[in-house]
Design a protein around this motif. Structure first.
Motif, mmCIF file in Angstrom:
data_model
loop_
_atom_site.group_PDB
_atom_site.id
_atom_site.type_symbol
_atom_site.label_atom_id
_atom_site.label_comp_id
_atom_site.label_asym_id
_atom_site.label_seq_id
_atom_site.Cartn_x
_atom_site.Cartn_y
_atom_site.Cartn_z
ATOM 1 N N GLN A 140 0.852 -1.185 0.000
ATOM 2 C CA GLN A 140 0.000 0.000 0.000
ATOM 3 C C GLN A 140 0.887 1.234 0.000
ATOM 4 N N VAL A 141 0.467 2.281 -0.682
ATOM 5 C CA VAL A 141 1.286 3.496 -0.750
ATOM 6 C C VAL A 141 0.374 4.715 -0.729
ATOM 7 N N SER A 142 0.822 5.749 -0.034
ATOM 8 C CA SER A 142 0.026 6.974 0.047
ATOM 9 C C SER A 142 0.231 7.822 -1.201
ATOM 10 N N HIS A 143 -0.758 8.660 -1.459
ATOM 11 C CA HIS A 143 -0.642 9.562 -2.609
ATOM 12 C C HIS A 143 0.528 10.511 -2.413
ATOM 13 N N GLY A 144 0.735 10.949 -1.166
ATOM 14 C CA GLY A 144 1.830 11.877 -0.902
ATOM 15 C C GLY A 144 3.184 11.277 -1.206
ATOM 16 N N LEU A 145 3.390 9.988 -0.823
ATOM 17 C CA LEU A 145 4.674 9.338 -1.086
ATOM 18 C C LEU A 145 4.870 9.130 -2.584
ATOM 19 N N LEU A 146 3.814 8.755 -3.289
ATOM 20 C CA LEU A 146 3.913 8.608 -4.747
ATOM 21 C C LEU A 146 4.285 9.932 -5.400
#
Length: 1002
Positions: free
Chosen positions: A325-331
C-alpha cells in the motif's frame, strides 16, 4: 460434491460442454450456496424437489448473469451446474467467447452451440435449418476462409438470425428442458451481445440461460458494462456475483490439491496471497516456492497491464516498488510526473481494475499477486533505482513514512547504513506496539547487514542487538531460533574478547534454553555468565543470578533462594524495577513451605507486575499460579487462571510467547480432563493464526490425543507425521505417544505398545531426564495394552509377555521412588496414576493367569483407581476406570454392581463420543440397564431435529451449514450430539434409527 472432470462419453447424455478443459481438482469447494441458488432459481432443482424431473420446475428467473474476477471459479461452478442439470434430465449446451482482439467472429459462441446441437440432436437441428436457411451460415464449417465473396443475398439479416436461433432453442427444449450457457462474454463481439439481449428479453419455454463474464475486465468504457446494467433490469433476469472463497474453503482447496503435510505458516501464506481466488491457489500450491509468483500465473496477471498506456504502466511499477500500500503523498514525492499526469495515470489504473483507491488517500493493487508479478518483472537496476528514490523521499522528509518502510527500501537499494539504523528503529517500534515477531524480523535484518558488511558498524553494539533480537524471538514464541541466533553470535567472539560481551550473551542463551527442551544445562551456562559478569554492570549480573535461580528452582531450593535474594538486593539498589518484579515471582514459589501455599505469592506478584505495566512478568506469575492450581487438582481455578494468561497475552501482543502458548495447551488438557473435549479441540485449532511451528505440532498432538486416543477415531497418518517432532519437544512426544498407546490398547497390541513406550522414552530422556513423571502414565497405559491382549494369548505368549510387563511395572516403580522425596510432586493426578498402575498390573496378572490376584484384591484395586480418578476430577479417566471396574465386577459375580458402574461409564462415553470405551463395554458383555435404555430415547432439540432431517436427506455438514446459516463446525457438534443421543455409530444409522422412532415425521 459433484464431478467436474470431463468424461468423453457424457455427450451421449446430451452434455455439450465437453469442450471445456478438465479442471485441476474434481471437487467443488466453497460454492455450495451459489450452486444451490443457481439450481433453485433456474428451476433445475428446488429445495425438497426430487431429481429426474423432466419438466421445468417453476423457476423464479429464466436467466442468470454470473460475474466474478478471473480465476475465481466461474467455469468450475458452471460445470457443477451442468452436472446438476444432467442429473435432473436436462439438456446442456454451451458456447464460449474468445479473446480475438478487434477481429472477433460475429456470433462465435452461437456457432459453437449450433455445431453441438447438429451433432447431438441432428433431427431437430435439420428441421429448424430447413425452416430457417439463414441459420446455416452460422455452422462452424461454413465460417472458414474461402475465395468466395459474400453476395448481398448471402448477408445475414439480424432479425432472421434471432428468430431462427430462438426457434432452434425452443425446438430442442420440447424434448427436455435446456440449459444454455455462454461463457466469457467480456470478450463477446457486438453481434453476440445483441443476440444475448434478444434472448434475455424474449422468454423461451423450457430454456434457461446462464451468461458469465469477468467483472474485473469491465472497465468504465467496456461495451459490456452498459449492457449488463440493462440486462439486470429485465424481468426474470438475476445476477450472481461470485466472491472470493472464504479462508476455511481456501484451506479445504489446498488440502484437496496438496494432501500431504503442510505447515500452518504455508497455509497462511497461501491464504493471504491468493485472496480467495481458486486459480491463484492452484498456481501457488502447484509451484515450487521460490519467493516469486509462478511464471504461468505471472503471465496471466500481467495481461492486465497490456491495455494501459506507458505512463500508467510506469506509475503501476512505482506502486509495486512501494509495497502492499502506498500513500498519494509518497507517490507524488517519488514520481517525476506532475500532479495532473500522476492523477490521470492513477485514475486509469483504478478504472482498469489494476489498482484500488481507499478513502484514506492510499493505493494498492486489486490483487496482491499482481503487485508481486509487476515487481518481479522489473529489471534489477530499475528496482534499485526506484527503491533509492523512496529512501531519498523518506529520509529527507519529503514524504511521511514509517521506519519499517525506510528500512525496506534502504535494504533493497543496498544503502546499508540507513537500512541498519532504520531496521533497529522499526524493531523497537514493533515491540512498543506488541509486535514481537515483526520486531525480530527487523532485528535479524539489521544483524545480517552488519555481519555481511565490508566495514564495521562501530556505532552499533552487535552483542546488545543480538540479545534484543533473542528477546523479541522469545516473545514471538520462536525460542529455538533465539537459541540459534545467540549461539551464532557467541561463535564470533574472539578468545580474548570482553567478558561482558560473552557474559550477557550466555545469560540470554540460558534464558532461552530454560524455555525449550534441550540436552544442555542452562543453569551451568548461567553460572559461567555470573563469573564473567562479577564486577560488571549491576543489571547484567543481577540478570544472570536471576536466570540461574530460575533454572535451579525447587530441585535445589536453598541455593536458588540465595541467588534470587542476592539478585533482588542488586535490583532494588539500582532501581531495576522490572527485574525486581520478576524476582518476587521466583521467590513466591521458593519461599513457600509445608505450612504455606505459593498461590497467594504468585497472585501478589502478578498484581504487582500489572500495576507496574510489566506484561512479561505478569504472564509468568499467572502461569505459575495456573500450574499450581492444576497440580493441586483444583481444575476450575486452573481453567480461570490459564484463561487469564491467554486474555492478558492478547492485550500485550504476546499470544505466542512461551507462557501464554503453554497455558493454551494446559487449558486444553484441563478441559479434556473435565470431559469438554470439543472445547479443548477448538481451543487448540489455530487455523489461520500462524503460530510458531513447535506450538502448531504440540497443539495438534493433543488434538490427536482427543480424536484418536479418547474417541477412538482412526487417523494413523497424523500420528506418523507427529513423530518427526518427538525429538525436539518432549510434550509433543508424550501427547502423540499417549494417543498411539491408547490406540494399541484398543487393538490389544501389547508388543506394539511396548515399542511405542520405548520410542517415547528414547525421545524424551535426552530432553528432560530419565525418570520424568509422565513415564509413570505411559508405562501404565502400556501395561493396559498387555492386559487387553492377554485373553487371546497362549500360555507361552503370556509367559513371554510377563518379562515385558514386569519391566514396565519396574519403570513405573522407579518413577515413584524418584519423586518420593519431593512432596510437592504428589498431587491428585500423580496419585491417580499410582493407583491405576497397581490396578492395571493386577488386571494383567488376572487375565494372563500369572500369579493371579484374589477377586477381593482385584476389586479393591479398581475401586481405588476409580476413587483417585474421581478425586482428581478427570472425566475420561473416571470413565476408563469404571469400564475396567465393571468388567472386574461382572467377572467376580457382582452383576448388579457391574451394571450400575457400566451405565455410568456408558453415559460418560456417549457424552465424549468415545467409540473405544463403548467398544470395550460391548466386548466385555455390558448392555444398558432397562432404566438406562429408556433414558437413551432422549428428546432432540428443535435445531437437532432440523439438522437430523437434512442428514437423512444425505446433506453434508457444509451444505447444512449454508442452508441454516451456521458454521460447518457448529453443524459437526450438533451431528455428534445427535449420534450420541440416538446411540448411532454413523450418520446412516442415525437416519435409520430416527425413521424407526418416528423422529423424522414429527
Amino acid at each position: 460434491m459433484t464431478r467436474t472432470a470431463i468424461d468423453p462419453s457424457v455427450s451421449v447424455g446430451q452434455d455439450t460442454m465437453s469442450s471445456v478443459p478438465a479442471l485441476r481438482t474434481t471437487d467443488l469447494i466453497g460454492r455450495d450456496a451459489e450452486l444451490e441458488q443457481l439450481t433453485a432459481q433456474l428451476g433445475i432443482r428446488t429445495s425438497g424437489a426430487g431429481r429426474g424431473q423432466g419438466d421445468l420446475l417453476d423457476p423464479t428467473v429464466r436467466a442468470m448473469l454470473v460475474a466474478g474476477d478471473a480465476g475465481v471459479g466461474k467455469t468450475r461452478l458452471l460445470m457443477a451446474l451442468r452436472d446438476e442439470a444432467l442429473a435432473a434430465d436436462w439438456q446442456v449446451v454451451a458456447g464460449h467467447c474468445l479473446d480475438l482482439a478487434d477481429s472477433s467472429l460475429p456470433y462465435l459462441p452461437f456457432s459453437e452451440v449450433l455445431g453441438r446441437l447438429m451433432s447431438d440432436v441432428p433431427d431437430v437441428a435439420a428441421r429448424v435449418l430447413e425452416q430457417h436457411p439463414t441459420l446455416a451460415r452460422l455452422q462452424p464449417g461454413r465460417r472458414i476462409r474461402s475465395s468466395e465473396t459474400a453476395s448481398g443475398d448471402q448477408a445475414l439479416d439480424r432479425g432472421n438470425v434471432y428468430d431462427a436461433f430462438g426457434d432452434l432453442l425452443s425446438a430442442v427444449a420440447q424434448q427436455a428442458p435446456l440449459l444454455l450457457v455462454v461463457e466469457d462474454t467480456h470478450w463477446a463481439d457486438e453481434s453476440t451481445r445483441d443476440m444475448l439481449s434478444f434472448l434475455f428479453s424474449r422468454p423461451l419455454p423450457g430454456v434457461a440461460l446462464v451468461v458469465s463474464y469477468r467483472a474485473d475486465d469491465l472497465h468504465r468504457r467496456h461495451p459490456l458494462r452498459r449492457q449488463v446494467a440493462e440486462w439486470s433490469r429485465l424481468r426474470g433476469v438475476d445476477r450472481l456475483q461470485l466472491e472470493p472463497l472464504a479462508d476455511d474453503d481456501v484451506r479445504r482447496l489446498v488440502r484437496a490439491l496438496h494432501p500431504s503435510t503442510m505447515s500452518e505458516a504455508e497455509y497462511v501464506s497461501i491464504v493471504d496471497r491468493a485472496e480467495g481466488n481458486p486459480f491463484f491457489i492452484e498456481e501457488l500450491v502447484g509451484a515450487t516456492w521460490s519467493g516469486q509468483v509462478p511464471g504461468e500465473l505471472a503471465d496471466v496477471l500481467l495481461v492486465h497491464l497490456d491495455r494501459l498506456d506507458e505512463t500508467t504502466r510506469r506509475v503501476v511499477r512505482l506502486v509495486s516498488v512501494a509495497g502492499r500500500q502506498v500513500s498519494h503523498g509518497l507517490l507524488s514525492a517519488v514520481s517525476d510526473l506532475d500532479a495532473t499526469e500522476l492523477e490521470a495515470a492513477l485514475r486509469t489504473a483504478v478504472e482498469a481494475h489494476v489498482l484500488v483507491a481507499s478513502r484514506g488517500g492510499t493505493y494498492a493493487f486489486r490483487h496482491a499477486l499482481l503487485g508481486e508479478a509487476v515487481y518481479d518483472d522489473l529489471l534489477p537496476g530499475e528496482r534499485v533505482r526506484l527503491h533509492a528514490d523512496f529512501v531519498s523521499a523518506l529520509g529527507e522528509g519529503r514524504a511521511v513514512g514509517t521506519a519499517a518502510e525506510l528500512a525496506q527500501h534502504a535494504r533493497r537499494a543496498d544503502d546499508r547504513p540507513v537500512a541498519v539504523h532504520a531496521s533497529i528503529e522499526a524493531g523497537e517500534e514493533a515491540l512498543a506496539v506488541g509486535g514481537p515477531s515483526e520486531a525480530a524480523t527487523h532485528f535479524l535484518d539489521a544483524l545480517e547487514l552488519i555481519d555481511t558488511a565490508r566495514t564495521p558498524f562501530d556505532d552499533v553494539d552487535a552483542h546488545a542487538l543480538t540479545r534484543r533480537c533473542a528477546e523479541a524471538l522469545i516473545a514471538a514464541g520462536r525460542v529455538p531460533k533465539a537459541v540459534k541466533v545467540l549461539r551464532a553470535r557467541l561463535a564470533t567472539l574472539p578468545a580474548d574478547g570482553a567478558a561482558i560481551d560473552r557474559g550477557q550473551l550466555l545469560t540470554a542463551l540460558a534464558t532461552a534454553l530454560l524455555l525449550t527442551d534441550t540436552a544442555d544445562d542452562p543453569t551451568e551456562i548461567a553460572a559461567e555468565a555470573i563469573e564473567l559478569l562479577r564486577g560488571g554492570p549491576p543489571k547484567l549480573l543481577a540478570q544472570a543470578l536471576f536466570v540461574r535461580s530460575r533454572g535451579l528452582g525447587s530441585w535445589r531450593a536453598d541455593e536458588a533462594r540465595a541467588l534470587a535474594v542476592e539478585a533482588l538486593e542488586i535490583a532494588e539498589r539500582n532501581d531495576l524495577t522490572s527485574l525486581a518484579v520478576e524476582l518476587h515471582t521466583t521467590l513466591a514459589g521458593l519461599e513457600a513451605d509445608d505450612s504455606s501455599s505459593p498461590g497467594p505469592g504468585w497472585r501478589a506478584a502478578a498484581d504487582r507486575a500489572r500495576r507496574a505495566g510489566l506484561i512479561d512478568a505478569e504472564l509468568r506469575a499467572l502461569y505459575m499460579l495456573g500450574r499450581f492450581h492444576h497440580d493441586d487438582g483444583d481444575l476450575e481455578a486452573a481453567v480461570e487462571v490459564y484463561g487469564e494468561v491467554i486474555e492478558r497475552s492478547e492485550v500485550g501482543g504476546l499470544v505466542w510467547s512461551p507462557f501464554p502458548a503453554e497455558s493454551r495447551l494446559l487449558l486444553a488438557v484441563v478441559l479434556t480432563h473435565q470431559g469438554k473435549l470439543d472445547e479443548a479441540w477448538e481451543l487448540l485449532d489455530v487455523s489461520g493464526q500462524n503460530p510458531p511451528m513447535v506450538y502448531e505440532w504440540l497443539f495438534f498432538a493433543h488434538q490427536m490425543l482427543i480424536t484418536i486416543g479418547i474417541r477412538g477415531e482412526s487417523h494413523a497418518k497424523a500420528l506418523e507425521r507427529l513423530r518427526d517432532y518427538w525429538g525436539t519437544d518432549g510434550l509433543t512426544a508424550i501427547s502423540a505417544g499417549s494417543a498411539e498407546l491408547m490406540r494399541a490398547v484398543a487393538a490389544g497390541d501389547g508388543a506394539g505398545a511396548l515399542a511405542i513406550y520405548d520410542d517415547v522414552v528414547a525421545a524424551v530422556v535426552p530432553l528432560w531426564h530419565e525418570w520424568f513423571q509422565a513415564r509413570l502414565r505411559l508405562s501404565t497405559i502400556a501395561i493396559s495394552a498387555f492386559a487387553a491382549a492377554a485373553a487371546r494369548q497362549s500360555a507361552d505368549e503370556r509367559e513371554s509377555a510377563a518379562v515385558d510387563v514386569e519391566r514396565l511395572v519396574a519403570d513405573g516403580g522407579r518413577v515413584i521412588d524418584f519423586y518420593a522425596p519431593y512432596d510437592g510432586s504428589h498431587g491428585p493426578e500423580y496419585r491417580m496414576w499410582v493407583a491405576r498402575r497397581a490396578a492395571e498390573h493386577l488386571r494383567w496378572r488376572w487375565l494372563a493367569q500369572v500369579q493371579p490376584p484374589t477377586a477381593e484384591e482385584l476389586v479393591d484395586a479398581w475401586r481405588a483407581a476409580e476413587e483417585t480418578s474421581l478425586a482428581y476430577g478427570s472425566v475420561p479417566e473416571v470413565a476408563q476406570a469404571r469400564v475396567r471396574l465393571a468388567g472386574v465386577l461382572r467377572a467376580t459375580g457382582d452383576a448388579a454392581g457391574a451394571r450400575v458402574v457400566a451405565d455410568r461409564a456408558r453415559e460418560a462415553a456417549h457424552a465424549m463420543h468415545s467409540t473405544s470405551l463403548l467398544a470395550e463395554l460391548t466386548a466385555q458383555g455390558s448392555a444398558p440397564s432397562p432404566a438406562a435404555a429408556s433414558a437413551e430415547t432422549a428428546v432432540l432439540t428443535p435445531r437437532e431435529a432440523e439438522i437430523l432431517a437434512l442428514v437423512a436427506e444425505g446433506r453434508s455438514n457444509g451444505e447444512i451449514g449454508k442452508q441454516l446459516f451456521i458454521s460447518t463446525k457448529t453443524v459437526s457438534v450438533h451431528v455428534s450430539n445427535i449420534l450420541a443421543k440416538l446411540d448411532a455409530a454413523s450418520r446412516t444409522e442415525a437416519a435409520a434409527v430416527a425413521r424407526r422412532r418416528g423422529l423424522l415425521d414429527a
